[in-house]
Design an enzyme around this catalytic site. Sequence first.
Site, short mmCIF file in Angstrom:
data_model
loop_
_atom_site.label_atom_id
_atom_site.label_comp_id
_atom_site.label_asym_id
_atom_site.label_seq_id
_atom_site.Cartn_x
_atom_site.Cartn_y
_atom_site.Cartn_z
N GLN A 164 19.01 -6.77 -16.35
CA GLN A 164 18.80 -5.83 -15.23
C GLN A 164 17.40 -5.89 -14.60
O GLN A 164 17.27 -5.92 -13.38
CB GLN A 164 19.08 -4.41 -15.69
CG GLN A 164 18.93 -3.37 -14.58
CD GLN A 164 19.22 -1.98 -15.08
OE1 GLN A 164 20.35 -1.63 -15.31
NE2 GLN A 164 18.17 -1.19 -15.27
N GLU A 206 16.00 -1.80 -6.49
CA GLU A 206 14.66 -1.24 -6.77
C GLU A 206 13.55 -2.07 -6.12
O GLU A 206 12.38 -1.91 -6.47
CB GLU A 206 14.44 -1.15 -8.29
CG GLU A 206 15.45 -0.21 -8.96
CD GLU A 206 15.10 0.08 -10.40
OE1 GLU A 206 14.17 -0.53 -10.96
OE2 GLU A 206 15.77 0.95 -10.99
N ASP A 243 14.23 -5.21 -19.08
CA ASP A 243 15.25 -4.22 -19.42
C ASP A 243 16.58 -4.97 -19.44
O ASP A 243 17.10 -5.36 -18.39
CB ASP A 243 15.29 -3.07 -18.39
CG ASP A 243 16.31 -2.00 -18.76
OD1 ASP A 243 17.00 -2.16 -19.81
OD2 ASP A 243 16.43 -1.00 -18.02
N GLU A 286 13.63 -3.43 -23.26
CA GLU A 286 14.36 -2.15 -23.23
C GLU A 286 15.85 -2.40 -23.46
O GLU A 286 16.39 -3.40 -22.96
CB GLU A 286 14.12 -1.52 -21.85
CG GLU A 286 14.79 -0.19 -21.61
CD GLU A 286 14.41 0.34 -20.22
OE1 GLU A 286 13.30 0.07 -19.73
OE2 GLU A 286 15.26 1.01 -19.60
N ASP A 313 16.56 3.36 -23.88
CA ASP A 313 16.82 4.11 -22.63
C ASP A 313 18.23 4.71 -22.73
O ASP A 313 18.38 5.86 -23.17
CB ASP A 313 16.68 3.17 -21.43
CG ASP A 313 17.18 3.77 -20.13
OD1 ASP A 313 17.36 5.00 -20.06
OD2 ASP A 313 17.42 3.02 -19.15
N LYS A 338 13.30 9.90 -18.80
CA LYS A 338 13.83 10.11 -17.45
C LYS A 338 14.26 11.57 -17.34
O LYS A 338 15.24 11.99 -17.97
CB LYS A 338 15.07 9.24 -17.23
CG LYS A 338 14.80 7.73 -17.12
CD LYS A 338 16.11 6.97 -17.22
CE LYS A 338 16.03 5.56 -16.70
NZ LYS A 338 17.27 4.80 -17.01
N ARG A 367 14.57 6.37 -11.50
CA ARG A 367 15.93 5.86 -11.54
C ARG A 367 16.10 4.81 -10.44
O ARG A 367 15.27 4.67 -9.56
CB ARG A 367 16.96 6.99 -11.31
CG ARG A 367 16.91 8.13 -12.30
CD ARG A 367 16.98 7.73 -13.76
NE ARG A 367 18.12 6.93 -14.16
CZ ARG A 367 19.14 7.35 -14.92
NH1 ARG A 367 19.17 8.60 -15.34
NH2 ARG A 367 20.12 6.54 -15.28
N SER A 368 17.24 4.12 -10.47
CA SER A 368 17.47 3.11 -9.43
C SER A 368 17.73 3.77 -8.07
O SER A 368 17.42 3.20 -7.03
CB SER A 368 18.60 2.18 -9.82
OG SER A 368 19.74 2.92 -10.24
N LYS A 389 7.33 3.50 -15.36
CA LYS A 389 8.26 2.50 -14.82
C LYS A 389 8.88 3.06 -13.54
O LYS A 389 9.45 4.15 -13.57
CB LYS A 389 9.36 2.21 -15.85
CG LYS A 389 10.43 1.25 -15.39
CD LYS A 389 11.55 1.12 -16.42
CE LYS A 389 12.60 0.14 -15.94
NZ LYS A 389 13.81 0.15 -16.80
C1 2PG Z 1 16.99 1.83 -16.11
C2 2PG Z 1 16.96 2.43 -14.71
C3 2PG Z 1 15.75 2.03 -13.94
P1 2PG Z 1 19.17 3.29 -13.63
O1 2PG Z 1 18.03 1.37 -16.58
O2 2PG Z 1 15.99 1.86 -16.80
O3 2PG Z 1 15.58 0.63 -13.85
O4 2PG Z 1 18.13 2.12 -14.00
O5 2PG Z 1 18.41 4.33 -12.92
O6 2PG Z 1 20.22 2.63 -12.78
O7 2PG Z 1 19.72 3.79 -14.94
MG MG Z 2 17.03 1.00 -18.61
#
Ligand code: 2PG
Ligand code: MG
Length: 429
Positions: A164, A206, A243, A286, A313, A338, A367-368, A389
């Site tokens: 990702q 992103e 990640d 990650e 995460d 988050k 977040r994305s 991040k």
């Molecule tokens: C992640 C986030 C940010 P998402 O996985 O760490 O890159 O992605 O917000 O889509 O969960």
């Molecule tokens: Mg992640």
Amino acid sequence: MTDTTIASILARRVWDSRGRPTVEAEVRLGGGARGRAIAPAGASRGTHEAIDLRDGGAALGGMDVTLALGNVNGPIAARLQGMDATDQSRVDAELIALDNTANKARLGGNATIAVSMAILHAVAMANDMPLYAWLAAGNPVRLPLPEIQIFGGGAHAGRRVDIQDFMVIATGARTFAEALTMTAEVYRAAGQAMSDAGKLQGVADEGGFWPVFDSNEEALGMLTRAIEKAGYRPGEDMAISLDIAASEFGRDGRYTLGLDRRELDRDGMIAMLLDWCGRYPIVSIEDPLAEDDREGMRAFTAAIGGRIQIIGDDYLVTSAGRVDAAASDRACNAVLIKPNQAGTVTETRAALDAGQRAGFGTIVSARSGETEDVTIVHLATGWNAGQLKVGSFARSERMAKWNEALRVEEALGPDAVFAGRAALAVNPW
Ligand code: 2PG
Ligand code: MG
């Protein structure tokens, strides 16, 4: 002393960086102070995180948030009006009690986090303090070490590659501002390299370059060369952070790498990542294994947790309880924080505290799906998390955060302390 009683709470529908509706909450206090915050939205979401309440149905792909807005303007406002906004944990306890589910399913995590963060902003304003300073409550603060995406992938790039986030960490930077300058050079070099290879096709969700690669590993080679092209020593001045977001392509100990046309078992997945760590300047990974693969996380951490940072995460979903369990399990050595995974500021803080107690690296994360909201920069700095991040080095929902951190660093002046590479859970230097 100004009146910090919650006078009104109002929600409005605004739009995020993917053009989807989201919740903005605005709180007004008795003394006139106001605070505003917007809920972000993930694409690669952990099974156990707080849910975004969406309307469903045909309009806007089912993504509309009128139910969540109604929850803020109705029951949440009714319950919180008249409370003292300064007591964040009491206010959040009311939100948690009113919702009364394990994952904010009734009110919506998007409703609760917008309100919870808006209250923080209002109280900081009432105290005439920048949010990071209010949060620090007199304790020392550090500007966080940023990890910044260069290539996007996975759920943020139509699964063009499986991995990702291909990110860099400016391990040689001495200030936050310098970390950004160094990253800007690498981002430019990577864009040039993609262009030279005839592979430049815009950016992913992103802001990282669209990953036109023939294998997942090709991106690692390209990233290492971009670091060199920019004039930095890989692994010394600039290191790689990944990640894997393995929950997106792994289940029950089996992992399917679509681009590489490979299906790996747990051991195969671990062997592949260890091989990459041996050949590329990787300092942080990650979600190397899927959220349901406790055994894999433990085995990977046993193999290389002494040398690199291993972040949970999807595996930890900003839950203090899960962080405690992972610490006693030795399933990772760092936690992504988050706010909207937890649903309130207080629960977010509890997960961070659990991480710090365990000696984990702690990384506050966007977040994305994002907006101009910059609250996370203040959380990372004011709570002294050490790392941040935010995605890549393009698109203004990302740049808004980096630029806010520059303002904070400037405001702190000669007192500004940059966390630097010492903030990583494991320090190979
Ligand atoms: C992640 C986030 C940010 P998402 O996985 O760490 O890159 O992605 O917000 O889509 O969960
Ligand atoms: Mg992640």
